[in-house]
Scaffold this motif. Structure first.
Motif, short mmCIF file in Angstrom:
data_model
loop_
_atom_site.label_atom_id
_atom_site.label_comp_id
_atom_site.label_asym_id
_atom_site.label_seq_id
_atom_site.Cartn_x
_atom_site.Cartn_y
_atom_site.Cartn_z
N TRP A 248 6.81 19.86 17.35
CA TRP A 248 6.10 20.27 15.93
C TRP A 248 6.42 20.88 15.10
CZ3 TRP A 248 1.08 19.01 18.72
CH2 TRP A 248 1.32 17.33 18.94
N ASN A 249 7.25 21.12 14.11
CA ASN A 249 7.45 22.07 13.25
C ASN A 249 7.03 21.86 12.14
OD1 ASN A 249 8.75 20.19 11.52
ND2 ASN A 249 10.68 20.34 11.53
N LYS A 250 6.63 23.03 11.17
CA LYS A 250 5.47 22.90 9.94
C LYS A 250 5.85 21.45 9.17
CE LYS A 250 4.18 27.02 7.92
NZ LYS A 250 4.46 28.19 7.26
N GLU A 251 6.98 21.21 8.94
CA GLU A 251 7.36 19.69 8.27
C GLU A 251 6.49 18.54 8.82
OE1 GLU A 251 10.94 17.28 6.58
OE2 GLU A 251 11.17 19.48 7.16
N LYS A 252 6.90 18.13 10.37
CA LYS A 252 6.42 17.47 11.08
C LYS A 252 5.47 17.47 11.74
CE LYS A 252 7.11 14.43 14.89
NZ LYS A 252 7.14 12.77 14.67
N LYS A 253 4.50 18.91 11.66
CA LYS A 253 2.55 18.46 11.23
C LYS A 253 2.61 18.56 10.49
CE LYS A 253 1.63 22.30 14.31
NZ LYS A 253 1.48 24.11 14.13
N SER A 254 3.30 18.44 9.12
CA SER A 254 2.22 17.76 7.84
C SER A 254 2.50 16.48 7.88
CB SER A 254 3.31 18.66 6.77
OG SER A 254 3.39 18.19 5.65
N ARG A 255 3.46 16.06 8.25
CA ARG A 255 3.74 14.77 8.48
C ARG A 255 2.13 13.89 9.06
NH1 ARG A 255 9.91 14.90 8.17
NH2 ARG A 255 8.83 14.26 10.97
N ILE A 256 2.39 14.37 10.20
CA ILE A 256 1.61 14.12 11.49
C ILE A 256 -0.16 13.85 10.64
CG2 ILE A 256 0.33 14.56 13.19
CD1 ILE A 256 3.11 15.23 14.96
N TYR A 257 0.17 14.94 10.29
CA TYR A 257 -1.25 15.45 9.47
C TYR A 257 -1.61 14.18 9.12
CZ TYR A 257 -5.98 17.22 8.00
OH TYR A 257 -7.16 17.61 7.35
N TRP A 258 -1.36 14.42 7.22
CA TRP A 258 -1.16 13.87 6.28
C TRP A 258 -0.61 11.51 6.42
CZ3 TRP A 258 -4.10 15.75 2.80
CH2 TRP A 258 -4.66 17.01 2.94
N SER A 259 0.16 11.90 6.46
CA SER A 259 0.59 10.66 7.49
C SER A 259 -1.42 9.81 7.32
CB SER A 259 0.99 9.88 7.74
OG SER A 259 1.16 10.13 9.06
N ARG A 260 -2.17 10.19 8.14
CA ARG A 260 -2.82 9.56 9.10
C ARG A 260 -4.32 9.86 7.56
NH1 ARG A 260 0.05 11.34 12.70
NH2 ARG A 260 -0.39 9.88 14.46
N LYS A 261 -4.10 11.20 7.29
CA LYS A 261 -5.45 11.84 6.65
C LYS A 261 -5.28 10.87 4.48
CE LYS A 261 -8.72 14.99 5.12
NZ LYS A 261 -9.05 14.39 3.97
N TRP A 262 -4.33 10.68 4.61
CA TRP A 262 -3.94 9.76 3.45
C TRP A 262 -4.56 8.55 3.19
CZ3 TRP A 262 1.61 12.75 2.11
CH2 TRP A 262 1.03 14.19 1.32
N ALA A 263 -3.69 8.23 4.22
CA ALA A 263 -4.20 6.36 4.88
C ALA A 263 -5.57 6.11 5.23
CB ALA A 263 -3.43 6.24 6.12
N SER A 264 -6.49 7.28 5.96
CA SER A 264 -7.70 6.54 6.32
C SER A 264 -8.72 6.88 4.75
CB SER A 264 -8.52 7.68 7.31
OG SER A 264 -7.92 8.13 8.41
N ASP A 265 -7.91 8.07 4.35
CA ASP A 265 -8.83 8.63 2.72
C ASP A 265 -8.92 6.96 1.88
OD1 ASP A 265 -10.31 10.85 3.08
OD2 ASP A 265 -8.58 11.58 2.45
N TRP B 195 0.81 -1.09 0.19
CA TRP B 195 0.35 0.07 0.04
C TRP B 195 0.73 1.29 -0.15
CZ3 TRP B 195 -1.96 2.27 4.58
CH2 TRP B 195 -1.41 2.69 6.24
N SER B 196 0.43 2.13 0.04
CA SER B 196 1.05 3.41 -0.56
C SER B 196 0.14 4.41 -0.33
CB SER B 196 1.78 3.83 -1.17
OG SER B 196 2.54 5.18 -1.80
N PRO B 197 -0.26 5.33 0.91
CA PRO B 197 -1.46 6.09 1.44
C PRO B 197 -0.78 7.55 0.55
CG PRO B 197 -0.25 5.27 3.04
CD PRO B 197 0.18 4.65 2.53
N SER B 198 0.28 7.78 0.18
CA SER B 198 0.89 8.81 -0.57
C SER B 198 0.77 9.00 -1.63
CB SER B 198 2.12 9.80 -0.23
OG SER B 198 2.63 8.76 -1.05
N LYS B 199 0.66 7.83 -2.41
CA LYS B 199 0.25 7.97 -3.67
C LYS B 199 -1.08 6.95 -4.61
CE LYS B 199 4.99 6.44 -5.50
NZ LYS B 199 5.84 5.13 -4.92
N GLN B 200 -2.07 6.77 -3.33
CA GLN B 200 -3.27 6.23 -3.07
C GLN B 200 -3.67 5.04 -3.68
OE1 GLN B 200 -6.72 8.06 -1.54
NE2 GLN B 200 -4.51 8.20 -0.69
N GLU B 201 -2.33 4.35 -3.37
CA GLU B 201 -2.21 3.20 -3.95
C GLU B 201 -2.27 1.59 -3.01
OE1 GLU B 201 1.00 4.21 -8.23
OE2 GLU B 201 1.93 2.95 -6.18
N ILE B 202 -3.01 0.81 -3.32
CA ILE B 202 -3.11 -0.47 -2.19
C ILE B 202 -3.03 -1.63 -3.13
CG2 ILE B 202 -5.82 -0.49 -2.21
CD1 ILE B 202 -5.23 -0.83 1.29
#
Lengths: 313, 100
Positions: free
Chosen positions: A85-102, A43-50
């Motif tokens: 929690w800098n900008k980059e870390k926060k982005s990884r925290i958010y999108w790693s979850r959102k992409w996977a759930s989506d 699976w690859s959440p960032s590429k939306q592949e599974i």
């Protein structure tokens, strides 16, 4: 039962995989690289592949993957380290979850054959700071305004509303403050206690809803096996307590004192105020009503018992 | 196997008092503010409170003293307390000292 696990190499995932295998479940691990074993699923959440074919053969999915909220080690708290929690870390925290759930919701909705159980990790931070108010799964008032609250609500749980399959049992495992050998929070608490430098953090009146890793694993297995469990489930011990009380009881087991206060301003400077709020100062007095109603028995309901177990290891 | 206990019920708005024909706790009494409280007490009163929280909805608190069980609800439950009486009556059929 065939169970697919995301985040299988993480703190919870490793232990859960072992426990499920021991119990006779067939465990499959989601991997982001080319699968090399029979029990791996691409699976690859960032590429939306599974791998939809293998996805369709599973009976259940336990979804744990997501960028860690806390740093991996003590040095991660330092400025310029990758753990804050800098900008980059926060982005990884958010999108790693959102992409996977989506990705999972899209795959469920597009598939004719799909797992009938979907258990996803979430966080008790979804409730937001509630001071000393008791929180159960029936609490629907979320106090918004912090990043960790936003992540739990928007990235972990909201995407699940897109699920169009009514025969899928969905469990939202709202994990509390997890203690266990090998995680940074436990290392810090144990270290400061042993050095006799633990005490109230800030005022120390903020409630901590903690849980042992052993009970977290048991609770995931319980949710897999118990057909009556669905919706949000609080994974916390039955005894939330004020941080200063927590620290005192922990220190007592180690025969140490817990009297040295750490001012909130100093912790904010050290960790960054958002991370400090998320990990230390957010007050969450949560009880595991659903688990207890369904008959779940905690191995470590009291902090004293768990501190003793950590001390004796 | 134990014996079925007799229950006399008194209702006062959101509060229901059950008078049992056997004692389930000491004289000092104990209040259970939620299911977590009940899960931590391993004596008979704790197990009874846990069972009540598990089977009956909308319980705010339970107070158990000797043979009196007082349940405060979040809402007025009406005149029918038969499901609670059934839980209380059956409790001792399944409960034995040391059992779960």
């Amino acid at each position: 039962m065939k169970v697919g696990i995301t985040g299988a190499s993480g703190f919870i995932g490793k232990k859960l995989s072992n426990e499920l295998t021991e119990k006779g479940f067939e465990v499959f691990k989601f991997v982001r690289r080319e699968p090399q074993k029979e029990n791996e699923i691409y699976w690859s959440p960032s590429k939306q592949e599974i791998d939809k074919e293998k996805f369709g053969t599973l009976d259940a999915i336990v979804h744990l993957a997501g960028e860690s909220l806390a740093p991996k080690d003590i040095f991660g708290f330092l400025p310029l380290s990758g753990g804050r929690w800098n900008k980059e870390k926060k982005s990884r925290i958010y999108w790693s979850r959102k992409w996977a759930s989506d990705l999972f919701m899209k795959t469920f909705n597009d598939s004719e054959s799909y797992p009938k159980i979907f258990i996803t990790a979430s966080g008790t931070t979804i409730y937001g700071d509630h001071s000393d108010e008791i929180i159960t799964e029936s609490t629907t008032k979320f106090n918004r305004g912090t990043f960790d609250q936003l992540v739990a609500e928007e990235a972990w749980e909201e995407p699940l509303n897109q699920l169009q399959k009514s025969d899928v049992r969905v469990v939202k495992a709202r994990n509390g403050f997890i203690l266990g050998r090998g995680n940074i929070a436990t290392q810090l608490i144990t270290l400061t206690t042993k050095l006799n430098i633990s005490g109230p953090l800030g005022k120390g009146t903020q409630f901590w809803s903690w849980i042992s890793i052993e009970d977290v694993i048991n609770a995931y297995v319980f949710c897999l096996e118990n057909e009556d469990v669905s919706g949000p489930v609080n994974f916390v011990s039955p005894v939330p307590m004020e941080q200063k009380e927590f620290s005192l009881r922990f220190a007592k087991v180690f025969k140490k004192l817990s009297i040295i206060p750490a001012p909130q301003i100093a912790i904010n400077l050290l960790m960054g105020s958002e991370l400090a709020h998320g990990l230390i100062f957010c007050s969450l007095r949560i009880i595991p009503e659903k688990l207890l109603k369904e008959g779940f028995e905690f191995q470590y309901p009291l902090i004293e018992d768990y501190a003793k177990a950590l001390k004796d290891e | 196997m134990g014996q079925i206990i007799e229950v006399k019920t008194t209702k006062l708005n959101k509060t229901v008092i059950f008078d049992l024909n056997r004692s389930v706790s000491g004289q000092e009494g104990m209040t259970f503010n939620n299911i977590s409280d009940a899960s931590l007490i391993s004596d008979v009163s704790g197990k009874l409170a846990l069972k009540l929280f598990q089977e009956i909805e909308d319980i705010e608190t339970i107070f158990i003293q000797s043979n009196i069980v007082t349940i405060n609800f979040y809402r007025n439950i009406g005149n029918d307390a038969s499901n609670i009486e059934k839980t209380l009556k059956n409790f001792f059929i399944f409960y034995k000292d040391g059992s779960n």
